[in-house]
Design a protein around this motif. Structure first.
Motif, short mmCIF file in Angstrom:
data_model
loop_
_atom_site.label_atom_id
_atom_site.label_comp_id
_atom_site.label_asym_id
_atom_site.label_seq_id
_atom_site.Cartn_x
_atom_site.Cartn_y
_atom_site.Cartn_z
N CYS A 116 -67.23 25.64 41.14
CA CYS A 116 -65.97 24.93 40.92
C CYS A 116 -66.29 23.77 39.97
O CYS A 116 -67.43 23.59 39.55
N VAL A 117 -65.27 22.94 39.67
CA VAL A 117 -65.51 21.94 38.61
C VAL A 117 -66.55 20.91 39.03
O VAL A 117 -67.09 20.21 38.19
N ILE A 118 -66.86 20.79 40.33
CA ILE A 118 -67.81 19.71 40.68
C ILE A 118 -69.25 20.22 40.70
O ILE A 118 -70.18 19.44 40.83
N ASP A 332 -72.83 16.47 38.43
CA ASP A 332 -71.84 16.61 37.34
C ASP A 332 -70.42 16.30 37.80
O ASP A 332 -69.45 16.64 37.13
N ARG A 333 -70.29 15.65 38.94
CA ARG A 333 -68.94 15.40 39.49
C ARG A 333 -68.31 14.21 38.78
O ARG A 333 -68.05 13.18 39.37
N MET A 335 -65.54 14.71 36.27
CA MET A 335 -64.37 15.18 35.50
C MET A 335 -63.34 14.05 35.40
O MET A 335 -62.50 14.04 34.53
N SER A 370 -58.19 17.46 38.14
CA SER A 370 -59.17 18.56 37.96
C SER A 370 -59.70 19.04 39.30
O SER A 370 -59.96 20.20 39.53
N ASP A 371 -59.92 18.10 40.21
CA ASP A 371 -60.39 18.49 41.55
C ASP A 371 -59.84 17.50 42.55
O ASP A 371 -59.26 16.48 42.17
N HIS A 396 -54.26 20.20 43.34
CA HIS A 396 -55.59 19.76 43.80
C HIS A 396 -55.47 18.71 44.89
O HIS A 396 -56.21 18.70 45.86
#
Ligand code: EPZ
Length: 420
Positions: A116-118, A332-333, A335, A370-371, A396
């Motif tokens: 997922c995005v995180i 990388d969290r 966004m 985004s999340d 989200h």
């Protein structure tokens, strides 16, 4: 998809009640697969993720209905061992049906959840754990296929490169409840949600000790029975509202919060200059005229939670100086950086960290969620920014915050929801 429109700068006052914990509810719902008897759950948050897990359990063969604010889970007959891709891919948390299905049915076929995005969101520790309990595991066509006549208790170290795994610990703890003999989980996740899950399992007749610490000991039993259980308040929603109160310089009352679970946040807020008055179930934040910059690094519990990292970044945009944020759990969290910058923040990424130059006044703009936790950070920023902020893809937000716009309107915020 819905969007949320916020007119920033309104003073917030009154009180907000924190809902039941999403991250306790998901594994507790999965644990109902461990018995054919009826389970009653109270204080279950009505969220998109809760509904997704309910849909998955119904697809597996459970009968589930709401009876006002109680959720009743019954077995209507045969339970299927297969949790398919379309269900699991919409919510990673579905992976926690793996342990219960395997130990109850002797087999489980659960789709690999995907990322997922995180972050990448691997499940190697989940697989290591069930193999340690004697399961034969194959990965084929995007599915984890596990088989075991009867799992056998074992000692297993569940620490990974980023420390313990919350749902990995949940899966192995649930699998061990019906295994033969004693299981010891070393480097178990210490999150309060694991404690909540273990307390629920013990209500069902499991024999678990050490929950909340790094070593959990489970004595396997033959059968688990029904239970009536109340989910604890949501630690992350509570922390989110504490950070919002600090940002909006408001001292509204936050009820149904166990502030003893947020000591890492409290420690940082004291250094930032924000005092929190807490009693058994409520807190009030004392507004601070100056918000001092304070760098943080997130760690597994009891460290500063990664799930409050985005919300804390929003607060640091108001600090009178530079702060640095590093996330060791999900490196990388970040966004939310680009979207917070659209609101006038000055944040940049530098070798794995976020550098926040605080003190620039935020002004409203259209942004995109985004999340889950990034969305919360954007709502917080929009509430204090000058002018109008429009947040798209609030799906989200609805995954993890129950009725957040209603709660904010009750506090005096100017916020409305529209179809996109
Ligand atoms: C839970 O996810 C939470 N979700 C997450 O909250 C939370 O951010 C996370 O724990 C960390 O606290 C639920 O409880 C439903 P992990 P989980 O396994 O269990 C690595 C939210 O916003 N890892 O504890 O999936 C992983 O890559 C959500 O509510 C492995 O290496 O997270 C990460 O770096 C987002 N191998 C670290 O461990 C594995 O097999 C922690 O992940 C599993 C994880």
């Amino acid at each position: 998809m819905d969007k949320i429109i916020i007119e920033g700068g309104k003073p917030l006052k009154g009180e907000v009640k924190i809902s039941g914990s999403k991250n306790a509810t998901l594994p507790v719902l999965a644990a109902t697969l461990l018995t054919d008897e009826t389970i009653i759950l109270r204080n279950v948050p009505k969220l998109v993720d809760t509904n997704t897990m309910i849909k998955l359990l119904k697809a597996l063969g459970k009968d589930i209905e709401w009876d006002k604010d109680k959720l009743i889970i019954m077995s209507s007959g045969k339970i299927s061992p297969v949790a398919d891709y379309k269900m699991v891919s919409t919510m990673r948390g579905s992976i926690c049906v793996l342990g219960p299905l395997l130990t109850k049915l002797g087999e489980a076929k659960v789709s690999l959840p995907g990322g997922c995005v995180i972050g990448v969101r691997p499940v190697d520790l989940h697989i290591k754990g069930i193999e340690a309990l004697g399961a034969k595991v194959d990965i084929e066509a995007g599915y984890i296929s596990a088989k075991a006549k009867r799992l056998k208790g074992a000692r297993v170290y569940l620490g990974g490169a980023s420390g313990p795994s919350v749902l990995g610990t949940a899966n192995i703890m649930m699998a061990a409840t019906l295994a033969d003999g004693e299981t010891i989980i070393e480097c178990a996740a210490c999150e309060p949600e694991i404690e909540d899950l273990a307390n629920f399992l013990n209500e069902m007749g499991a024999r678990i000790k050490g929950q909340g610490g790094p070593r959990i000991v489970i004595q396997g039993v033959k059968k688990l029975h029904g239970a009536d259980y109340k989910i604890s308040p949501d630690r992350i929603e509570g922390g989110t509202f504490v950070l919002l109160a600090a940002m909006a310089r408001s001292n509204f009352l936050i009820r149904d919060i166990d502030y003893s679970q947020l000591m890492a946040l409290d420690d940082v807020l004291a250094k930032v200059g924000v005092q929190v008055e807490a009693d058994k179930h409520c807190v009030r934040v004392k507004p601070a005229r100056i918000i001092k910059p304070m760098s943080i690094t997130t760690y597994p519990y009891p460290g500063f939670p990664t799930d409050l990292q985005a919300q804390y970044m929003a607060l640091m945009t108001m600090a009178n100086g530079v702060s640095v944020i590093r996330d060791t759990v999900f490196p990388d969290r970040f966004m939310h950086i680009a979207e917070l910058n659209r609101l006038g923040a000055h944040i940049r990424r530098e070798s794995g960290s976020a550098i926040i130059e605080g003190g620039k006044e935020l002004s409203g703009a259209p942004v995109t969620a985004s999340d889950l936790r990034a969305s919360a950070a954007l709502v917080m920023a929009g509430l204090v920014a000058k002018g109008k902020t429009e947040i798209r893809r609030v799906y989200h937000l609805d995954r993890g915050y129950e009725n957040i716009d209603k709660k904010l309107i009750a506090l005096g915020a100017s916020i409305r929801r529209e179809k996109e």
